[in-house]
Design a protein around this motif. Structure first.
Motif, PDB file in Angstrom:
ATOM      1  N   ASP A 130      28.758 -13.658 -11.483  1.00  0.00           N
ATOM      2  CA  ASP A 130      30.207 -13.576 -11.774  1.00  0.00           C
ATOM      3  C   ASP A 130      30.764 -14.982 -11.890  1.00  0.00           C
ATOM      4  N   PRO A 131      31.264 -15.365 -13.076  1.00  0.00           N
ATOM      5  CA  PRO A 131      31.719 -16.764 -13.277  1.00  0.00           C
ATOM      6  C   PRO A 131      32.903 -17.125 -12.356  1.00  0.00           C
ATOM      7  N   GLU A 132      33.767 -16.134 -12.059  1.00  0.00           N
ATOM      8  CA  GLU A 132      34.934 -16.457 -11.222  1.00  0.00           C
ATOM      9  C   GLU A 132      34.488 -16.750  -9.792  1.00  0.00           C
ATOM     10  N   ALA A 133      33.537 -15.956  -9.300  1.00  0.00           N
ATOM     11  CA  ALA A 133      33.029 -16.196  -7.958  1.00  0.00           C
ATOM     12  C   ALA A 133      32.319 -17.534  -7.907  1.00  0.00           C
ATOM     13  N   ALA A 134      31.554 -17.826  -8.973  1.00  0.00           N
ATOM     14  CA  ALA A 134      30.817 -19.095  -9.019  1.00  0.00           C
ATOM     15  C   ALA A 134      31.782 -20.272  -9.008  1.00  0.00           C
ATOM     16  N   ALA A 135      32.858 -20.165  -9.804  1.00  0.00           N
ATOM     17  CA  ALA A 135      33.832 -21.263  -9.882  1.00  0.00           C
ATOM     18  C   ALA A 135      34.497 -21.474  -8.523  1.00  0.00           C
ATOM     19  N   LEU A 136      34.835 -20.384  -7.829  1.00  0.00           N
ATOM     20  CA  LEU A 136      35.464 -20.522  -6.512  1.00  0.00           C
ATOM     21  C   LEU A 136      34.539 -21.260  -5.545  1.00  0.00           C
ATOM     22  N   SER A 137      33.240 -20.899  -5.572  1.00  0.00           N
ATOM     23  CA  SER A 137      32.285 -21.567  -4.681  1.00  0.00           C
ATOM     24  C   SER A 137      32.189 -23.040  -5.010  1.00  0.00           C
ATOM     25  N   ALA A 138      32.141 -23.322  -6.343  1.00  0.00           N
ATOM     26  CA  ALA A 138      32.017 -24.730  -6.764  1.00  0.00           C
ATOM     27  C   ALA A 138      33.228 -25.527  -6.281  1.00  0.00           C
ATOM     28  N   LEU A 139      34.425 -24.966  -6.476  1.00  0.00           N
ATOM     29  CA  LEU A 139      35.629 -25.705  -6.082  1.00  0.00           C
ATOM     30  C   LEU A 139      35.645 -25.903  -4.573  1.00  0.00           C
ATOM     31  N   SER A 140      35.184 -24.907  -3.845  1.00  0.00           N
ATOM     32  CA  SER A 140      35.220 -25.042  -2.399  1.00  0.00           C
ATOM     33  C   SER A 140      34.234 -26.113  -1.940  1.00  0.00           C
ATOM     34  N   ALA A 141      33.216 -26.345  -2.789  1.00  0.00           N
ATOM     35  CA  ALA A 141      32.245 -27.393  -2.449  1.00  0.00           C
ATOM     36  C   ALA A 141      32.629 -28.728  -3.073  1.00  0.00           C
ATOM     37  N   ASP A 142      33.869 -28.848  -3.551  1.00  0.00           N
ATOM     38  CA  ASP A 142      34.365 -30.085  -4.160  1.00  0.00           C
ATOM     39  C   ASP A 142      33.619 -30.462  -5.435  1.00  0.00           C
ATOM     40  N   GLU A 143      33.027 -29.444  -6.055  1.00  0.00           N
ATOM     41  CA  GLU A 143      32.386 -29.744  -7.344  1.00  0.00           C
ATOM     42  C   GLU A 143      33.391 -29.413  -8.447  1.00  0.00           C
ATOM     43  N   SER A 144      33.169 -30.042  -9.596  1.00  0.00           N
ATOM     44  CA  SER A 144      34.134 -29.803 -10.660  1.00  0.00           C
ATOM     45  C   SER A 144      33.735 -28.585 -11.478  1.00  0.00           C
ATOM     46  N   VAL A 145      34.722 -27.953 -12.037  1.00  0.00           N
ATOM     47  CA  VAL A 145      34.475 -26.791 -12.882  1.00  0.00           C
ATOM     48  C   VAL A 145      35.013 -27.117 -14.268  1.00  0.00           C
ATOM     49  N   ASP A 146      34.211 -26.946 -15.262  1.00  0.00           N
ATOM     50  CA  ASP A 146      34.633 -27.362 -16.611  1.00  0.00           C
ATOM     51  C   ASP A 146      35.072 -26.195 -17.487  1.00  0.00           C
ATOM     52  N   GLU A 147      34.757 -24.978 -17.062  1.00  0.00           N
ATOM     53  CA  GLU A 147      35.067 -23.846 -17.949  1.00  0.00           C
ATOM     54  C   GLU A 147      36.561 -23.517 -17.877  1.00  0.00           C
ATOM     55  N   ASP A 148      37.282 -23.912 -18.915  1.00  0.00           N
ATOM     56  CA  ASP A 148      38.740 -23.725 -18.946  1.00  0.00           C
ATOM     57  C   ASP A 148      39.138 -22.266 -18.839  1.00  0.00           C
ATOM     58  N   GLY A 149      38.410 -21.395 -19.559  1.00  0.00           N
ATOM     59  CA  GLY A 149      38.745 -19.976 -19.576  1.00  0.00           C
ATOM     60  C   GLY A 149      38.719 -19.386 -18.185  1.00  0.00           C
ATOM     61  N   VAL A 150      37.684 -19.758 -17.438  1.00  0.00           N
ATOM     62  CA  VAL A 150      37.557 -19.228 -16.087  1.00  0.00           C
ATOM     63  C   VAL A 150      38.708 -19.758 -15.213  1.00  0.00           C
ATOM     64  N   LEU A 151      38.978 -21.045 -15.359  1.00  0.00           N
ATOM     65  CA  LEU A 151      40.069 -21.641 -14.566  1.00  0.00           C
ATOM     66  C   LEU A 151      41.412 -20.972 -14.896  1.00  0.00           C
ATOM     67  N   ASP A 152      41.615 -20.725 -16.198  1.00  0.00           N
ATOM     68  CA  ASP A 152      42.868 -20.052 -16.596  1.00  0.00           C
ATOM     69  C   ASP A 152      42.977 -18.711 -15.895  1.00  0.00           C
ATOM     70  N   GLN A 153      41.846 -17.964 -15.905  1.00  0.00           N
ATOM     71  CA  GLN A 153      41.837 -16.648 -15.284  1.00  0.00           C
ATOM     72  C   GLN A 153      42.155 -16.748 -13.786  1.00  0.00           C
ATOM     73  N   LEU A 154      41.528 -17.722 -13.122  1.00  0.00           N
ATOM     74  CA  LEU A 154      41.750 -17.888 -11.683  1.00  0.00           C
ATOM     75  C   LEU A 154      43.197 -18.301 -11.404  1.00  0.00           C
ATOM     76  N   GLU A 155      43.744 -19.107 -12.309  1.00  0.00           N
ATOM     77  CA  GLU A 155      45.135 -19.528 -12.117  1.00  0.00           C
ATOM     78  C   GLU A 155      46.068 -18.328 -12.240  1.00  0.00           C
ATOM     79  N   ARG A 156      45.753 -17.445 -13.253  1.00  0.00           N
ATOM     80  CA  ARG A 156      46.580 -16.256 -13.412  1.00  0.00           C
ATOM     81  C   ARG A 156      46.516 -15.389 -12.162  1.00  0.00           C
ATOM     82  N   ARG A 157      45.320 -15.375 -11.510  1.00  0.00           N
ATOM     83  CA  ARG A 157      45.159 -14.557 -10.299  1.00  0.00           C
ATOM     84  C   ARG A 157      45.669 -15.265  -9.053  1.00  0.00           C
TER      85      ARG A 157
END
Lengths: 502, 583
Positions: free
Chosen positions: A139-166
């Motif tokens: 799941d890309p959204e779950a993956a992005a959340l884990s990455a951000l929590s580990a202070d890693e950067s996330v480059d997929e704009d679409g996923v970030l947009d989705q997370l921002e909407r949520r």
């Protein structure tokens, strides 16, 4: 070169070869970032450093986002519970799955709304199915959340947009300034930079000790708005009244003074207003209940005024054919015009007999039983003035008023023949509005009738005029509703902010 | 100001100027002082004018003035009258309150709709102005054909009788009704009667006019239906009753001139009082004298005598230089030269506005054109100056403004509630602000029933109305306060009072005292503030304002109950004292 401490620290830390961000400089100098930013701007203005600006996006987890890192996204928890319930083979009643998933409250809605969207299965008629091929681990959204929590950067704009909407992440843009020492900066450092002491307030100590000579004054943001103060101001109607008074004094007029509550005798009878005149009913004027009658009127004057009303003045004069009684004349009213003062002065009753030439004026309150509206008040100020001389002509009247109104920017005065019971000839005065250019009525004027003057003992000419001060004010300031200005409904904001006219 | 509705078509016809379009007419009318206010639904001009030239209350009178303005007519015109055939006999029983009557007979009148409308309008407008809503003079117009004259007591001819009757003394059918009523019934049951009931309600006997058939008019209230005028009427009886002979005679002149302009013939009527006999209408001119010097002096222009006579004639007057041509009998002015020519001017009877020869100078000026005069500044020198009181007031105001007060200007009229109750005092208390108020008779508005006895209530009201504005609100007013005082000539003691309030989150007694001290210091007076009680203020934080040993006011922190009463949510400190203490 002497510079404030923060600037010296930045200069010493900055390098000519390697750009450093403000954050890096702040860490190195142990100064707050805002102090470093201020110092960098000052140094840049002095061309000792150069600054490059770049925009950087930062993404951080919201509180809700952080809880899902450990607990898992609600839709994934629902999927797992659905698999456990065998929903990959046959539809299962939804309530049971939700109960098993342990989801509660808002999380249930969140799970349901994302479940189908992300292809975990379908929900229909209260039953849930699960797609056996779905893979929660990718799941890309779950993956992005884990990455951000580990202070890693996330480059997929679409996923970030989705997370921002949520509302699971906050995204913000910030300006990153990179600082490099310039050639001048290097030269300055080589020549030596000393720290100057900066002070905030100029204190008595600083001045008496002579220390002020060695200090640098911290700079203020001189462009910022200060807290508002109002101070005090003379009421604009008073200001206008005083301007009128100054003008008239300058033209040789002397100020009159007298009672606001006065006998009808002075207000109306001396003015040759017949006692049955329609304007003398209490519908137009304020009569007093208590006291209702003046104690005493000058007897001989009463007789002369009565005679003028009943028989006229002079051989060919005629009276009014209206009843006249002293009882009516003694009634007390709030004055409907300040011409009552003119009568008191002209009769000699106010300050002794007058010899021509004389000029008198007043700018005082009068009371009329009118309907309150934007241009009419029950109390307003009347400008009253008169000139007494042996021989006055209509042209003198015109000349005087032309001069007066020009002082207030009202020009091209026109004189429209008019009728007043107490003046003849009489003129309504019209003038050109100072801003709109319209022809507006600005006053009423005339030569006092002999039926007015002779009983008062005046045997020369008197020309007079009246005007409402509020009208002049409205012409000058362009006000539309006089009630905002005069009286207890006054708006303090309007009074505080009205432009000063001088 | 009276407004008269006039059909422009009628104006063109009556002036004989078909070529004038509406715009030209409007300009010409403005020249007469008649302002175009708009049009009626039927397209008539609505003309407003000052209430002096009551002869212009009809289209006929306006047309006459226009013809003079155009130069079509010159000098005085007096209609011919035929000798009287009718007598109005005045009974001993006529009510004492309304003893006067006058009248005329009009023959050969051609009353089309417009003419009848104009006549009714003239009657109404005369009632409203000269007639003082019928109290002083009331007009009745009757169809003469419907009257049956009784034999006159003296000589030949017909008579009608003006008398007074008991309120229920007789019956007749009034206008706009089909039933017989007594005069008393009319006052209670007829709409017109109700309107004018106050005019005769107190009379012992009601005015009544009889012919040989019976009661036909109940002046000043209503006419009988029998003699109602219509477009078929060709002969009219005009009667007027009132409280003054002159007034009803002049109203009659104006009506006769208007009917004469319609081509009718005026026939006189004999008015027979018990003790004297009058022939009416009296359309004769009266003469007034005015000197050439006075005309030149007042208008400020040098004239030839011929020019003055011409200007008089263009105003509808006749003038000639008096024999001998000297003297100034009409004037007792100090500067009158003795050798000025004098004009004897004939004034027609409809000119009710001419009371004095100076009114004739105004006519000359209007005919000459006042707006053609060149203004000139009077060549007299005087020294100007301010009144002491107003100078002191300004000085105190400047000081208060310097101390940060917003200068306010409030009404002097206020209500008892605001002045007393909301400030927790009563008129009889022993406290600043408590006094016997000067009250207004039959006030319209409960907000304005008296003159304020102090100014702090006004300032509290301004605070109350400005709670949405930013604080601090430091307000001051120097203005009038008054109360009843028998020792004053007018019975009212008027004085200037100085009041200030400080409304701010930390306002205290000390803040007010500091400012009061500054005022006292600047006016070099000795200030003491001994403790006192005052219901408007908090006990223990209230003092009398004692200036140079005299108690002249109060200072303190306003009581929370007064604050809450005025919807204020922060403390207010204030003071008020008599301005003359600073003199």
């Amino acid at each position: 070169m002497k510079l404030p401490a923060s600037q010296v620290a930045v200069l010493e830390t900055a390098s000519a070869n390697e750009a450093q961000t403000v954050e890096q400089l702040a860490e190195a100098t142990d100064l707050p970032p805002e102090t470093v930013t201020g110092a960098v701007f000052e140094l840049a203005d002095a061309e000792l450093v150069s600054v490059e600006e770049a925009t950087e996006e930062s993404v951080s987890l919201t509180d809700e986002g952080a809880t899902y890192v450990d607990g898992g996204l609600p839709e994934i928890r629902l999927y797992e519970a659905a698999l456990d319930a065998g929903a990959d083979e046959a539809a299962v009643e939804m309530g049971r799955v939700i109960g098993q998933s342990g989801l509660e409250g808002a999380a249930v809605d969140i799970a349901l709304s994302n479940y189908a969207r992300k292809g975990y299965g379908s929900i229909e008629n209260g039953e849930i199915t699960a797609d056996p091929d779905a893979d929660p681990d990718s799941d890309p959204e779950a993956a992005a959340l884990s990455a951000l929590s580990a202070d890693e950067s996330v480059d997929e704009d679409g996923v970030l947009d989705q997370l921002e909407r949520r509302d699971l992440v906050d995204r913000s843009e910030s300006t990153v300034r990179s600082v490099t020492l310039t050639g001048d900066g290097v030269t300055a450092m080589m020549e030596g930079v000393e720290t100057a002491e900066t002070v905030d307030r100029i204190t008595p100590e600083l001045l008496t000790s002579g220390e002020w000579e060695d200090v640098e004054f911290a700079e203020y943001n001189v462009e910022a708005d200060a807290a508002e103060i109002n101070g005090g101001k003379e009421h604009i109607l008073r200001q206008t009244a005083n301007r009128v008074k100054d003008t008239l004094v300058g033209m040789g007029f002397e100020e009159m003074e007298g009672p606001h509550a006065d006998a009808e005798f002075w207000i109306n009878d001396c003015l040759f207003m017949p006692q049955d005149h329609p304007a003398r009913t209490h519908w137009d004027q304020f009569a007093l209940e208590n006291p209702s009658e003046i104690a005493e009127l000058p007897e001989d004057l009463v007789e002369r005024v009565r005679d003028a009303h009943l028989n006229g003045v002079g051989e060919d004069g005629e009276g009014y054919h209206s009843p006249w009684t002293e009882e009516v004349a003694k009634g007390i009213d709030l004055r409907g015009h300040t011409t009552s003062l003119s009568m008191r002065y002209l009769s000699g009753y106010a300050q002794g007999d007058l010899e021509p030439p004389e000029r008198f004026f007043s700018v005082e309150k009068v009371y009329r039983n009118d309907t309150l509206d934007p241009t009419h008040l029950l109390e307003f100020f009347q400008i009253e003035g008169w000139v007494m001389a042996d021989d006055l002509s209509v042209r003198d009247l015109m000349g005087t008023f032309t001069e007066f109104y020009e002082q207030f920017g009202i020009t091209d005065l026109e004189f429209k023949p008019h009728y007043n019971p107490y003046t003849e000839p009489s003129f309504e005065l019209f003038g050109t509005h100072p801003t709109t250019g319209e022809l507006v009525e600005v006053g009423n004027s005339g030569m006092f009738r002999e039926e007015v003057l002779r009983p008062l003992g005046v045997d020369c000419d008197v020309m007079a005029w009246g005007l409402s001060l509020e009208r002049l004010l409205m012409l000058m300031y362009g006000f539309e509703d006089i009630r905002d200005v005069h009286g207890t409904l006054a708006d303090l904001e309007l009074l505080r902010n009205t432009e000063v006219i001088h | 100001m009276p407004v008269v509705d006039v059909d422009p078509e009628e104006l063109r016809e009556l002036t004989g100027h078909d070529e004038k379009d509406d715009e030209e007419l409007k300009t010409d009318l403005f020249g007469l002082g008649l302002e175009f206010e708009g049009r009626t639904e039927e397209g008539e001009f609505q003309l407003e004018f000052a209430p002096d030239r009551l002869d212009r209350l009809s289209v006929e009178g306006i047309a006459r003035s226009l013809r003079y303005q155009y130069g079509d007519d010159r000098g005085v015109y007096v209609p011919n009258t035929n000798d009287a055939e009718w007598t109005i006999e005045v009974d001993e029983d006529v009510p004492d309150e309304r003893p006067y009557v006058t009248g005329a007979v009009i023959r050969g009148v051609d009353l089309d709709e417009e003419a009848l409308e104009s006549l009714i309008q003239l009657q109404e407008k005369l009632h409203a102005t000269m007639g003082r809503k019928r109290a002083k003079g009331a007009i009745g117009i009757h169809d003469l054909a419907m009257l049956k004259g009784a034999p006159a007591r003296k000589g030949e001819g017909n008579s009608i009788r003006y008398t007074g009757i008991e309120p229920d003394g007789d019956r007749f059918v009034p206008l706009d009704s089909n039933s017989e009523m007594t005069p008393a019934d009319v006052l209670t049951d007829h709409p017109t009667g109700e309107t004018y009931a106050d005019l005769v309600g107190e009379y012992e006997r009601y005015p009544a006019i009889y012919d040989d058939i019976g009661l036909f008019s109940f002046p000043p209230v209503i006419n009988g239906k029998r003699t109602e005028v219509s477009t078929d009427s060709r002969e009219l009886l005009v009667e007027m009753t009132g409280t003054d002979q002159w007034t009803v005679d002049r109203m009659l002149s104006i009506v006769c001139y208007a009917l004469d302009a319609r081509g009718a013939t005026v026939e006189t009527v004999t008015v027979e009082y018990p003790d004297r006999e009058l022939v009416r209408p009296d359309l004769s001119t009266r003469e007034k004298s005015v000197s050439h010097d006075r005309i030149e002096g007042l208008i400020g222009v040098d004239f030839d005598p011929e020019e003055v006579v011409d200007l008089f004639e263009r105003s509808g007057l006749d003038a000639e230089t008096a024999e001998g041509g000297v003297g100034s009998q009409s004037s007792d002015r100090r500067s009158e030269p003795a050798d000025s020519p004098v004009y004897e001017v004939d004034v027609p009877s409809y000119r009710v506005d001419v009371l004095h020869p100076l009114d004739l100078v105004d006519d000359v000026g209007r005919a000459y054109g006042f707006n053609d005069l060149e203004p000139s500044y009077p060549d007299v020198s005087t020294v100007g100056g301010r009144h002491d009181r107003s100078q002191l007031e300004d000085a105190v105001r400047d000081l208060l403004v310097g101390l940060g007060f917003e200068d306010l200007l409030n009404f002097h009229m206020i209500s008892e509630t605001e002045n007393f109750e909301r400030m927790r005092i009563g008129p009889d208390d022993d406290a600043v602000g408590a006094a016997d108020p000067a009250t207004i008779r039959e006030p319209y508005s409960e907000d304005y029933t008296m003159l304020r006895t102090w100014a702090l209530p006004s300032l509290l009201m301004v605070l109350e109305n400005n709670t949405h504005r930013s604080y601090p609100q430091d307000l001051a007013e120097i203005g009038l306060a008054a109360h009843v005082d028998d020792s004053e000539n007018t019975g009212v003691a008027e004085r200037r009072t100085v009041a200030g309030v400080l409304a701010r989150h930390d306002a205290s007694y000390e803040d007010a005292k500091a400012r009061l001290q500054a005022v006292a210091r600047n006016f070099d007076v000795d200030l003491e503030t001994p403790p006192t009680d005052h219901p408007t203020f908090v006990d223990g934080r209230t003092a009398a304002v004692v200036i140079d040993g005299e108690s002249v006011g109060v200072i303190g922190e306003v009581h929370p109950s007064v604050l809450v009463e005025h919807d204020l949510e922060l403390p207010v400190a204030g003071f008020e004292f008599r301005m003359d203490a600073l003199e």
